[in-house]
Design a protein around this motif. Structure first.
Motif, mmCIF file in Angstrom:
data_model
loop_
_atom_site.group_PDB
_atom_site.id
_atom_site.type_symbol
_atom_site.label_atom_id
_atom_site.label_comp_id
_atom_site.label_asym_id
_atom_site.label_seq_id
_atom_site.Cartn_x
_atom_site.Cartn_y
_atom_site.Cartn_z
ATOM 1 N N TYR A 154 -7.182 4.497 -2.762
ATOM 2 C CA TYR A 154 -5.958 4.281 -3.550
ATOM 3 C C TYR A 154 -6.083 3.017 -4.412
ATOM 4 O O TYR A 154 -5.709 3.003 -5.597
ATOM 5 C CB TYR A 154 -4.752 4.173 -2.624
ATOM 6 N N GLN A 155 -6.621 1.959 -3.785
ATOM 7 C CA GLN A 155 -6.760 0.705 -4.540
ATOM 8 C C GLN A 155 -7.754 0.860 -5.694
ATOM 9 O O GLN A 155 -7.536 0.333 -6.797
ATOM 10 C CB GLN A 155 -7.191 -0.422 -3.599
ATOM 11 N N ILE A 215 -10.477 9.398 -10.010
ATOM 12 C CA ILE A 215 -10.736 10.109 -8.737
ATOM 13 C C ILE A 215 -12.184 10.616 -8.714
ATOM 14 O O ILE A 215 -12.877 10.520 -7.701
ATOM 15 C CB ILE A 215 -9.742 11.279 -8.557
ATOM 16 N N LEU A 271 2.089 1.771 -3.451
ATOM 17 C CA LEU A 271 0.985 2.270 -4.278
ATOM 18 C C LEU A 271 0.717 3.744 -4.010
ATOM 19 O O LEU A 271 0.521 4.547 -4.944
ATOM 20 C CB LEU A 271 -0.267 1.439 -3.985
ATOM 21 N N MET A 275 -6.323 9.140 -14.273
ATOM 22 C CA MET A 275 -6.330 9.264 -12.808
ATOM 23 C C MET A 275 -7.391 10.262 -12.365
ATOM 24 O O MET A 275 -8.151 10.008 -11.430
ATOM 25 C CB MET A 275 -4.963 9.716 -12.307
ATOM 26 N N PHE A 288 0.837 -1.211 0.000
ATOM 27 C CA PHE A 288 0.000 0.000 0.000
ATOM 28 C C PHE A 288 0.865 1.251 0.000
ATOM 29 O O PHE A 288 0.559 2.237 -0.692
ATOM 30 C CB PHE A 288 -0.930 -0.003 1.214
ATOM 31 N N GLY A 326 -1.380 15.971 2.637
ATOM 32 C CA GLY A 326 -0.551 15.012 3.376
ATOM 33 C C GLY A 326 -1.089 14.730 4.765
ATOM 34 O O GLY A 326 -0.331 14.410 5.688
ATOM 35 N N ASN A 365 -5.703 13.499 2.020
ATOM 36 C CA ASN A 365 -4.437 12.802 2.211
ATOM 37 C C ASN A 365 -3.427 13.185 1.137
ATOM 38 O O ASN A 365 -2.262 13.489 1.444
ATOM 39 C CB ASN A 365 -4.685 11.292 2.201
ATOM 40 N N ILE A 366 -3.861 13.244 -0.089
ATOM 41 C CA ILE A 366 -2.900 13.449 -1.174
ATOM 42 C C ILE A 366 -2.563 14.928 -1.382
ATOM 43 O O ILE A 366 -1.464 15.274 -1.796
ATOM 44 C CB ILE A 366 -3.432 12.807 -2.482
ATOM 45 N N GLU A 367 -3.519 15.806 -1.103
ATOM 46 C CA GLU A 367 -3.270 17.239 -1.291
ATOM 47 C C GLU A 367 -2.477 17.826 -0.131
ATOM 48 O O GLU A 367 -1.503 18.532 -0.337
ATOM 49 C CB GLU A 367 -4.596 17.994 -1.428
ATOM 50 N N ILE A 393 0.986 6.768 -6.819
ATOM 51 C CA ILE A 393 -0.169 7.609 -7.190
ATOM 52 C C ILE A 393 0.078 9.072 -6.817
ATOM 53 O O ILE A 393 -0.309 9.979 -7.546
ATOM 54 C CB ILE A 393 -1.448 7.054 -6.533
ATOM 55 N N LYS A 394 0.747 9.272 -5.711
ATOM 56 C CA LYS A 394 1.050 10.652 -5.298
ATOM 57 C C LYS A 394 1.939 11.330 -6.334
ATOM 58 O O LYS A 394 1.717 12.502 -6.689
ATOM 59 C CB LYS A 394 1.738 10.658 -3.930
ATOM 60 N N LEU A 453 -8.481 13.071 -1.134
ATOM 61 C CA LEU A 453 -8.025 14.432 -1.451
ATOM 62 C C LEU A 453 -7.282 15.059 -0.261
ATOM 63 O O LEU A 453 -6.258 15.720 -0.443
ATOM 64 C CB LEU A 453 -9.222 15.305 -1.845
ATOM 65 N N TYR A 488 -0.161 12.037 -9.293
ATOM 66 C CA TYR A 488 -1.173 13.079 -9.002
ATOM 67 C C TYR A 488 -0.568 14.477 -9.087
ATOM 68 O O TYR A 488 -1.165 15.401 -9.646
ATOM 69 C CB TYR A 488 -1.760 12.836 -7.609
ATOM 70 N N HIS A 489 0.611 14.631 -8.505
ATOM 71 C CA HIS A 489 1.201 15.969 -8.449
ATOM 72 C C HIS A 489 1.844 16.383 -9.771
ATOM 73 O O HIS A 489 2.296 17.513 -9.906
ATOM 74 C CB HIS A 489 2.228 16.040 -7.308
ATOM 75 N N ILE A 538 -8.416 3.598 -7.354
ATOM 76 C CA ILE A 538 -7.788 4.406 -8.416
ATOM 77 C C ILE A 538 -6.831 3.536 -9.239
ATOM 78 O O ILE A 538 -6.801 3.620 -10.473
ATOM 79 C CB ILE A 538 -7.070 5.627 -7.780
ATOM 80 N N LYS A 539 -6.061 2.688 -8.558
ATOM 81 C CA LYS A 539 -5.116 1.820 -9.258
ATOM 82 C C LYS A 539 -5.857 0.866 -10.210
ATOM 83 O O LYS A 539 -5.481 0.711 -11.390
ATOM 84 C CB LYS A 539 -4.302 1.018 -8.249
ATOM 85 N N ILE A 584 -9.240 5.552 3.004
ATOM 86 C CA ILE A 584 -8.026 5.951 2.278
ATOM 87 C C ILE A 584 -7.484 4.762 1.477
ATOM 88 O O ILE A 584 -7.147 4.881 0.287
ATOM 89 C CB ILE A 584 -6.966 6.471 3.271
ATOM 90 N N ARG A 585 -7.425 3.608 2.126
ATOM 91 C CA ARG A 585 -6.880 2.409 1.465
ATOM 92 C C ARG A 585 -7.735 2.023 0.252
ATOM 93 O O ARG A 585 -7.199 1.778 -0.837
ATOM 94 C CB ARG A 585 -6.825 1.256 2.477
#
Lengths: 285, 209
Positions: free
Chosen positions: B194-195, B151, A13, B147, A10, B169, B165-167, A17-18, B163, A21-22, B197-198, B190-191
């Motif tokens: 991500y899964q 999303i 992954l 992606m 995880f 952190g 988490n990724i924007e 993706i991060k 969002l 994304y950025h 999206i993959k 969150i998990r």
């Protein structure tokens, strides 16, 4: 073991993706929107600074303290500047003694002194009236003494409302007035009673003594002014003038007596008959 | 309603007030409270992009997203006078944003039912624009667009957690505090995000081949 493997997968992954994304283009608010928000922030800055209480004045921060101090100063100033308030509360600030107790004592002393100085002739009836007056004053004094402990107990409540003190003062003043009225009424009643008793049962020796006293006073007071309060004394003086054969003076004195003591002309009066005899003697001559 | 920071559970500090570091968001907010407008400008520039995307990528309605974005900053300004440092500024900021989102959108229309037409249309237009681009760049751009579309297809609760988490952190604890859900539920969201999206990207790549 599998949990750690899952976590590692995880994390990989997430990193992948991060990164992806950025790399993409990121939406941003428009310049107009930015400017609108910042302009609003500038306008709200003054409000924020005021509301946060940074510029709070000394008066606002210590409002309670200042108001309490001002109240104490106001009350103390009123007591110092206005002596009547001290009396109302019942405290003499200079001496620290209850004022009303002193007033009551002074009232007794002054009353007796004034009476004793104003009366030139010591009459038994007058003496009795004074005694009765003193008794009446003593009967009235408990009222004062009842009021004064109340005023003493109020010393601890000086800073309380003034209205209660005003009421107490009015009550004490009313008690004083009532006691004076009672004293006067008792004096008048006892004087009349004493005069009747004296006239009815006055011993001859005492009458003679009074005649001598009248003579002395007449000699000391040649103008013949009547300074007596009772008809009996005046009649005794008239008898003394007749005994001394001072007819003219006795006639003038008789006219004055009738004007001042018209009750002598009443048949009910105990001295009526004697007075009529003397009057007849004077008018026949 | 502006949330109070004392509502936080996992992110709640032991002390009532924290001592902010120099230059931190919390210190900037205190400076603005004292009347320093430049502090607010710094704070705004730092958070404007992520917060704007927080609304835009969840709502798919540009005008509504901008309105809520503006409302969020207005609430920050209005609450500045009573601001106390009891938690991270970002937690407080996104709590305001989350509540506005709930109040204005989810009560009226569940986000899960919204079809992300705007993103697909945008993606199609981007694909058309990239026809003339070199092949490696084209593949990368295609993956980014995939992606973005994936999303947009996420469930609302997973999208919000993803969002944040990724924007920004943000950790699962902070996100659970903002969304007012349990920590375990947030970790799961969150998990799964991500899964999902993959899998979505892999599926789209297979379709293109």
């Amino acid at each position: 073991m599998s949990q750690q493997q899952d976590d590692a997968e995880f994390t990989a992954l997430q990193t992948e993706i991060k990164q992806a994304y950025h790399q993409q283009s990121m939406e941003q608010p428009s310049a107009e929107l930015d400017e609108a928000i910042l302009a609003k922030a500038r306008a709200a800055r003054h409000v924020v600074a005021k509301q946060s209480g940074v510029t709070k004045s000394l008066w606002q921060r210590n409002a309670w303290l200042f108001s309490t101090a001002a109240s104490v100063i106001l009350v103390a100033g009123l007591f110092i500047l206005n002596p009547s308030l001290q009396q109302q509360v019942g405290i003499n600030l200079e001496q620290g003694l209850p004022e009303q107790q002193m007033d009551a004592q002074q009232f007794d002393v002054e009353n007796v002194m004034s009476k004793s100085s104003s009366e030139t002739i010591r009459n038994a009836a007058v003496e009795q009236s004074i005694v009765v007056e003193g008794m009446s004053m003593r009967t009235a004094s408990p009222k004062l003494e009842q009021a004064s402990p109340a005023s003493v107990s109020d010393e601890a409540l000086i800073d309380n409302t003034l209205t209660g003190k005003m009421q107490m003062q009015e009550a004490s003043q009313q008690a004083l007035v009532e006691s004076q009225k009672q004293a006067k009424a008792a004096k008048q009643a006892t004087a009349a009673e004493a005069a009747q008793l004296k006239a009815a049962a006055l011993p001859i020796r005492q009458q003679e003594k009074e005649f001598k006293l009248m003579k002395q006073q007449l000699e000391s007071n040649p103008k013949g002014h009547i300074e007596l309060d009772t008809a009996e004394v005046a009649f005794a003086r008239l008898q003394a003038l007749m005994a001394d054969n001072k007819i003219k003076q006795a006639e003038g004195y008789m006219i004055t007596m009738e004007q001042r003591f018209p009750e002598l002309l009443s048949p009910v009066h105990p001295l009526y008959e004697q007075y009529q005899k003397i009057k007849a003697q004077l008018t026949s001559q | 309603m502006v949330p109070t920071l004392t509502q936080s559970k996992d992110a709640q500090p032991k002390d009532d007030t924290l001592v902010p570091q120099v230059g931190s968001d919390e210190q900037l907010m205190l400076d603005y409270q004292a009347g320093d407008i430049s502090a607010f400008e710094t704070l705004y520039r730092k958070h404007k992009g992520p917060l704007y995307r927080y609304f835009v990528r969840q709502l798919h309605d540009q005008q509504l997203a901008e309105d809520l974005y503006q409302d969020t900053w207005s609430k920050v300004m209005n609450a500045a006078a009573q601001y106390q440092v009891k938690a991270k500024f970002t937690t407080w900021l996104y709590k305001i944003a989350h509540n506005l989102l709930i109040d204005h959108v989810r009560v009226v229309k569940p986000l899960d039912n919204i079809s992300p037409l705007a993103d697909e249309q945008q993606m199609d237009s981007l694909e058309a624009d990239n026809l003339n681009a070199p092949e490696p760049q084209l593949q990368q751009q295609q993956q980014l667009n995939m992606m973005k579309a994936c999303i947009a297809h996420l469930p609302a609760v997973q999208k919000e957690a993803f969002l944040l988490n990724i924007e920004m952190g943000m950790t699962a604890a902070m996100i659970s505090d903002i969304a007012d859900v349990t920590l375990e539920a947030t970790k799961s969201r969150i998990r799964y995000a991500y899964q999902s999206i993959k899998q979505c990207i892999a599926l789209k790549l297979q379709e293109t081949r």
